[in-house]
Design an enzyme around this catalytic site. Structure first.
Site, mmCIF file in Angstrom:
data_model
loop_
_atom_site.group_PDB
_atom_site.id
_atom_site.type_symbol
_atom_site.label_atom_id
_atom_site.label_comp_id
_atom_site.label_asym_id
_atom_site.label_seq_id
_atom_site.Cartn_x
_atom_site.Cartn_y
_atom_site.Cartn_z
ATOM 1 N N ASP A 64 0.988 -1.124 -0.015
ATOM 2 C CA ASP A 64 0.097 -0.131 0.050
ATOM 3 C C ASP A 64 1.162 1.300 -0.116
ATOM 4 O O ASP A 64 1.946 1.026 0.206
ATOM 5 C CB ASP A 64 -0.805 -0.108 1.264
ATOM 6 N N LYS A 65 0.149 2.353 -0.172
ATOM 7 C CA LYS A 65 0.882 3.665 -0.440
ATOM 8 C C LYS A 65 0.119 4.650 0.344
ATOM 9 O O LYS A 65 -1.181 4.570 0.399
ATOM 10 C CB LYS A 65 1.241 4.251 -1.743
ATOM 11 N N HIS A 66 0.833 5.556 1.346
ATOM 12 C CA HIS A 66 0.016 6.696 1.921
ATOM 13 C C HIS A 66 0.691 7.917 1.601
ATOM 14 O O HIS A 66 1.958 8.120 1.541
ATOM 15 C CB HIS A 66 -0.049 6.561 3.517
ATOM 16 N N SER A 67 -0.097 8.945 1.367
ATOM 17 C CA SER A 67 0.352 10.286 0.796
ATOM 18 C C SER A 67 -0.169 11.446 2.103
ATOM 19 O O SER A 67 -1.414 11.232 2.417
ATOM 20 C CB SER A 67 -0.143 10.727 -0.463
ATOM 21 N N THR A 78 -8.586 10.720 -2.513
ATOM 22 C CA THR A 78 -8.555 9.738 -3.414
ATOM 23 C C THR A 78 -10.017 9.211 -3.444
ATOM 24 O O THR A 78 -10.448 8.884 -4.677
ATOM 25 C CB THR A 78 -7.609 8.518 -3.134
ATOM 26 N N LYS A 97 -3.495 1.957 10.891
ATOM 27 C CA LYS A 97 -4.386 1.203 9.864
ATOM 28 C C LYS A 97 -3.803 0.637 8.942
ATOM 29 O O LYS A 97 -4.269 -0.650 8.531
ATOM 30 C CB LYS A 97 -4.984 2.593 8.877
ATOM 31 N N LYS A 98 -2.440 0.606 8.595
ATOM 32 C CA LYS A 98 -1.491 0.026 7.948
ATOM 33 C C LYS A 98 -1.368 -1.223 8.437
ATOM 34 O O LYS A 98 -1.175 -2.437 7.863
ATOM 35 C CB LYS A 98 -0.456 0.664 7.403
ATOM 36 N N ARG A 105 -8.333 15.434 17.166
ATOM 37 C CA ARG A 105 -7.165 16.179 16.927
ATOM 38 C C ARG A 105 -7.439 17.472 16.241
ATOM 39 O O ARG A 105 -6.678 18.650 16.270
ATOM 40 C CB ARG A 105 -6.231 15.310 15.896
ATOM 41 N N SER A 150 -1.602 7.300 13.816
ATOM 42 C CA SER A 150 -2.941 7.565 13.017
ATOM 43 C C SER A 150 -2.643 6.763 11.667
ATOM 44 O O SER A 150 -3.445 5.868 11.147
ATOM 45 C CB SER A 150 -3.049 8.809 12.783
#
Length: 460
Positions: A85-88, A125, A192-193, A173, A188
């Site tokens: 997976d990828k996160h930005s 996204t 999830k990952k 937050r 955070s």
């Protein structure tokens, strides 16, 4: 001691700069998840963490506790090593995931991509994909596994069952001015990952005037925290630092960004978009053993974009997530006019003229994004409705010479553009008397786990 009885003690301990033990952090997260912690107590703990910080061990314990607050996804043993997976951290015009997920799947990865919605000036996204008629971002873990078996990738929203503590803390937050806390951001993202049970993860940490972090140094600090914690969680983790002063690509706005992602999936599109997609994808292919080096991974991912396999996978993903087959086919293989017909268009499309002659130094992303948000492309608060057809196309690039009155921006809107918005847009176009100097690379630096070869300056 019950969670609610110990919470004031834990808050006082962190307030006074002491470190929390793993069991104490677990107790706090249990109180958040079970609803025994009062909102005032949670807010006080968040502020104590924001002001006093957490060391690496505390951050890791918080991440693990948040991941364990809900269900963990389970996958077939045969997929071990291939789940990526990828996160930005968010930007303007960032449609990377739309091209990256299917390209990775076309290369043999399994991509259970869990994405978010836009808030403020940053796009989301899920909002981009929901511009496609019929696309469903809500998929159960069982449905996700079925889609991955058939297609290789899915892009979904965070389910109620996944890291529920994060949903509570994330919302608080925002209203307690603790959004920028490094340990809270790290926990955070990675909770999830971790619940996704990933093999490898790549992070796109953006910096600049339109990013969460203004400087490369501050972005590097977050990236280092994420890479270190990800590795401790057993996820092969790398990060790329990328500049976010100008929009990524030429288009901003949900429907327009879908169209630009399709150009990338056809082997074309803006060079900076392709560069980021292939750099991030190359790192993941290398991390999960499908390429010998990150550069070989970049080349392999580029071939998936060029040979049509990534586009075919994207079309299959659309069908698997609710888009009627005829709609998916028309969007992925149709003419530009047919694609626009599928997504629809705003009622007004107007071009803004350059206020004077000069050389384009840059087009600033932040004022452009703020105007588009006000026009309906983004949301000020979670839950606000958005108009996917509102957006903008850049008609110029840095280094180009403009005549006075020459169009530089095509704006798609519903007729509500006021004088103040026009002034803000014109201010986003920065002109100078001569050509600008060489532009710094979009990809500034890559951070790999300890023991990997150092990698700076070219994102490889």
């Amino acid at each position: 001691m019950a969670a609610q009885a110990s919470l004031p003690t834990l808050i006082r301990k962190k307030r006074d700069g002491e470190r929390l033990e793993e069991e104490e952090i677990q107790s706090f997260v249990r109180g958040v998840t079970e609803g025994t912690a009062q909102q005032g107590q949670i807010g006080a703990m968040l502020m104590a963490i924001r002001l006093r910080g957490m060391d690496a061990a505390e951050t890791l314990a918080l991440t693990r506790a948040m991941a364990a607050s809900g269900r963990a996804l389970a996958w077939p043993p045969a997929w071990q090593g291939l789940l990526v997976d990828k996160h930005s951290t968010g930007g303007v015009g960032d449609k990377v995931s739309l091209a990256l997920a299917p390209a990775l799947a076309a290369c043999g990865c399994k991509v259970p991509m869990i994405s978010g919605r836009g808030l403020g000036h940053t796009g989301g996204t899920l909002d981009k994909l929901e511009a496609i008629p019929g696309f469903c971002v809500s998929q159960s873990p069982e449905q996700m596994q079925s889609i991955l078996e058939r297609v290789g990738c899915c892009i979904v929203g965070q389910s109620e069952e996944l890291a529920p503590a994060d949903r509570v803390l994330y919302a608080l937050r925002d209203v307690t001015a603790t959004v920028d806390s490094l340990p809270l951001i790290t926990a955070s993202i990675l909770s999830k990952k971790a619940a996704e049970r990933l093999s490898a993860l790549v992070l796109d940490v953006k910096f600049g005037s339109a990013a969460l972090y203004p400087t490369q140094e501050s972005a590097r600090e977050l990236a280092q925290s994420l890479v270190a914690a990800g590795e401790q969680l057993g996820i092969r983790t790398a990060a790329v630092l990328s500049r976010m002063d100008e929009p990524l690509g030429r288009c901003v706005g949900n429907s327009l960004e879908v169209l630009e992602a399709l150009e990338c999936l056809e082997g074309g599109g803006p060079p900076d978009l392709r560069e980021l997609v292939t750099a991030l994808g190359g790192l993941l292919l290398w991390q999960c053993g499908l390429a010998g080096t990150a550069e070989q991974g970049r080349e392999r991912l580029g071939r998936a974009l060029d040979d049509g396999s990534a586009l075919r996978t994207f079309e299959a993903m659309l069908g698997a997530q609710g888009v009627p087959p005829a709609t998916a086919q028309r969007l992925c293989t149709g003419t530009p006019a047919q694609r626009c017909q599928v997504l629809g268009q705003a009622s007004v499309r107007e071009e803004l003229p350059a206020p004077c002659a000069g050389w384009v130094q840059r087009v600033e992303a932040l004022p452009l994004a703020h105007v588009l948000q006000e026009l309906g492309a983004g949301r000020a608060r979670a839950g606000d409705r958005i108009n996917p057809r509102v957006g903008a196309e850049l008609l110029v690039a840095a280094g180009q010479r403009l005549r006075e009155g020459q169009p530089w921006l095509r704006l798609h809107h519903e007729g509500a553009l006021g004088a103040g918005a026009r002034r803000a847009l014109q201010a986003a176009l920065r002109l100078g008397p001569g050509p600008p100097g060489p532009a710094p690379p979009r990809l500034a630096e890559a951070l790999l786990p300890p023991g990997s070869p150092a990698c700076r300056g070219d994102g490889q």
